[in-house]
Scaffold this motif. Structure first.
Motif: not given
Length: 355
Positions: A72-77, A99-112, A165-167, A172-173
Motif C-alpha cells: 500500500h502506497i499513499s500519495m497526495t493528488l 507491480p500488480e501487488n502495488v495498490e495506491f491510495h491518493f488523497l485529494w483536497a479539491r474535486f478535479e 485509509l480503510p481498516l 502504508v508507505i
C-alpha cells in the motif's frame, strides 16, 4: 448564465457518465468511509483537450515468485504536481518485481475530475483509490512558513492517514509526489519496524536545532521535549507507517497538539515537518539513506542546484523549491533533473536527454 434544454441535458449526461466512471473498479471516498458498488463502466474516457495529456504507460506484470500480498502506497493528488505523481507511479511500477501487488491510495483536497481521468487513461491497469481530504480539518491549525507551498492544507494530509485509509490497510508507505524510485519498493515495504510506529531515513549529522526557533529552545518547558531521546532530522516525504499503531497511539492528536502551540507561540519555521519531529524524532526505526536521496530540488528559498550525495540510491527526492519538470521545461535543468526525465509521461515530451 442561462442554459437551454439541450445544453442542460448535455451537462447532466456528462455528470452522470463521469460519476459512473469514478465507480469503475475504483472508489472515491470521503475521509473515514469506504463506499463500494457493483456498477461497472467499460469505457475509459480521455481527459478534455485543455487538461495535461500523458502517454499511456505499459502494463507491468508480476514475476513468477510473487505472492498476493498487497503493498500500500499513499500519495497526495493535486493538478499542480500531477506530472510528478505520474512519473513517481511509473518509476515504482517499472522497478517492482511484483507491480500488480502495488495498490495506491491518493488523497485529494479539491474535486478535479480531469486528474482522475488522466490517471485512469495513463495507467489503465493501476489499482488505486482516491480519498477526499477535508481541508477545513487543518485550516485553523496551519501557521505561515517560509514557503507558501508548504502551507497548503493537502501538505498536512499525511497526519490523518489513519483516519482516512480503510481498516484493511495495516501498513502504508507515504511518498511525496516529487520522487522517483529506482529500486524494488518491496524492499522498503518489508522493513522491520521493530515495534515503532514509523520508519524513515534519519540524518543525525544535520543541525537539528535550526528547525525550531529560539523561543522554543529558551522555554524551560518546551526545551525539555526531547529529554530521553536522541532526536535526528528525518524527511516526512518518505515514511513507512504502522497505521494501526498510529491510530491506537493517537499520534494525530499528538501532532495537532504541537500545531496548536505553534499558532500561539511560533516555535518553528517550516510547515508540517516540525510537529512530526517533535513527536517522533529519536523514536522511530531508521532506514538506510538510499531510500531518500533528498534535497534535489535545491534550497527552500532559491532552488539552487544540488548534486547527489555519495552512496547507493534507491529513491531520488526533489524536495526543496525546484521541481525537475519545471526546470526541464524552462531549459535550465540541474544535472540531477535528467535522472527524472526518463519517467516523464507528459505529452508532448519537449525535452530530451541530449539537451
Amino acid at each position: 448564465m442561462a442554459f437551454g434544454k439541450s445544453s442542460l441535458h448535455g451537462l447532466l449526461s456528462f455528470l452522470l457518465l463521469f460519476s459512473l466512471s469514478l465507480l469503475h473498479h475504483h472508489h472515491v471516498v470521503a475521509a473515514g468511509t469506504v463506499t463500494t458498488t457493483s456498477i461497472r463502466l467499460d469505457v475509459v474516457r480521455k481527459p478534455a483537450p485543455d487538461a495535461p495529456i500523458f502517454r499511456e504507460a505499459p502494463a507491468f506484470r508480476n514475476g513468477v515468485t510473487c505472492n498476493k500480498e498487497s503493498i500500500h502506497i499513499s500519495m497526495t493528488l493535486d493538478s499542480n504536481y500531477l506530472r510528478g505523481t505520474m512519473a513517481a507511479v511509473l518509476s515504482i511500477l517499472q522497478h517492482s518485481t511484483c507491480p500488480e501487488n502495488v495498490e495506491f491510495h491518493f488523497l485529494w483536497a479539491r474535486f478535479e475530475p480531469q486528474v482522475f481521468l488522466s490517471i485512469r487513461s495513463t495507467f489503465p491497469y493501476l489499482k488505486f483509490k482516491i480519498y477526499r481530504f477535508e481541508s477545513n480539518r487543518v485550516r485553523g491549525k496551519i501557521s505561515k512558513s517560509i514557503r507558501q507551498a508548504l502551507d497548503q492544507p493537502l501538505n498536512y494530509a499525511r497526519i490523518y492517514l489513519s483516519d482516512i485509509l480503510p481498516l484493511y490497510v495495516k501498513r502504508v508507505i507515504y511518498l511525496d509526489s516529487d520522487i522517483v524510485v529506482v529500486d524494488d519498493i518491496a524492499k522498503l515495504w518489508d522493513v522491520d519496524l521493530q515495534g515503532k510506529v514509523l520508519a524513515a531515513p534519519e540524518y543525525c549529522q544535520a543541525n537539528f536545532s535550526v528547525y525550531f526557533t529560539n523561543l522554543f529552545w529558551n522555554d524551560p518547558v518546551l526545551s525539555r521535549t526531547f529529554e530521553g531521546r536522541k532526536p535526528c532530522y528525518f524527511n516526512t516525504g518518505v515514511m513507512v507507517m504502522d497505521v494501526e499503531k498510529w491510530r491506537e497511539g493517537k499520534y494525530t492528536q499528538k501532532v495537532e497538539h504541537w500545531m496548536t502551540i505553534q499558532k500561539q507561540k511560533r516555535i518553528y519555521h517550516l510547515g508540517s515537518l516540525p510537529p512530526f519531529l517533535l513527536v517522533l524524532a529519536g523514536d522511530l526505526k531508521s532506514v538506510d539513506h538510499r531510500w531518500n536521496q533528498h534535497g534535489l530540488g535545491g534550497d527552500n528559498l532559491l532552488g539552487k542546484c544540488r548534486s547527489l550525495h555519495p552512496g547507493p540510491i534507491s529513491l531520488l527526492h526533489w524536495s526543496g523549491k525546484g521541481k525537475p519538470w519545471l526546470r526541464l521545461d524552462s531549459r535550465r535543468p540541474c544535472s540531477v533533473d535528467h535522472l527524472w526525465a526518463p519517467y516523464d509521461l507528459y505529452r508532448p515530451n519537449t525535452h530530451s536527454l541530449e539537451e
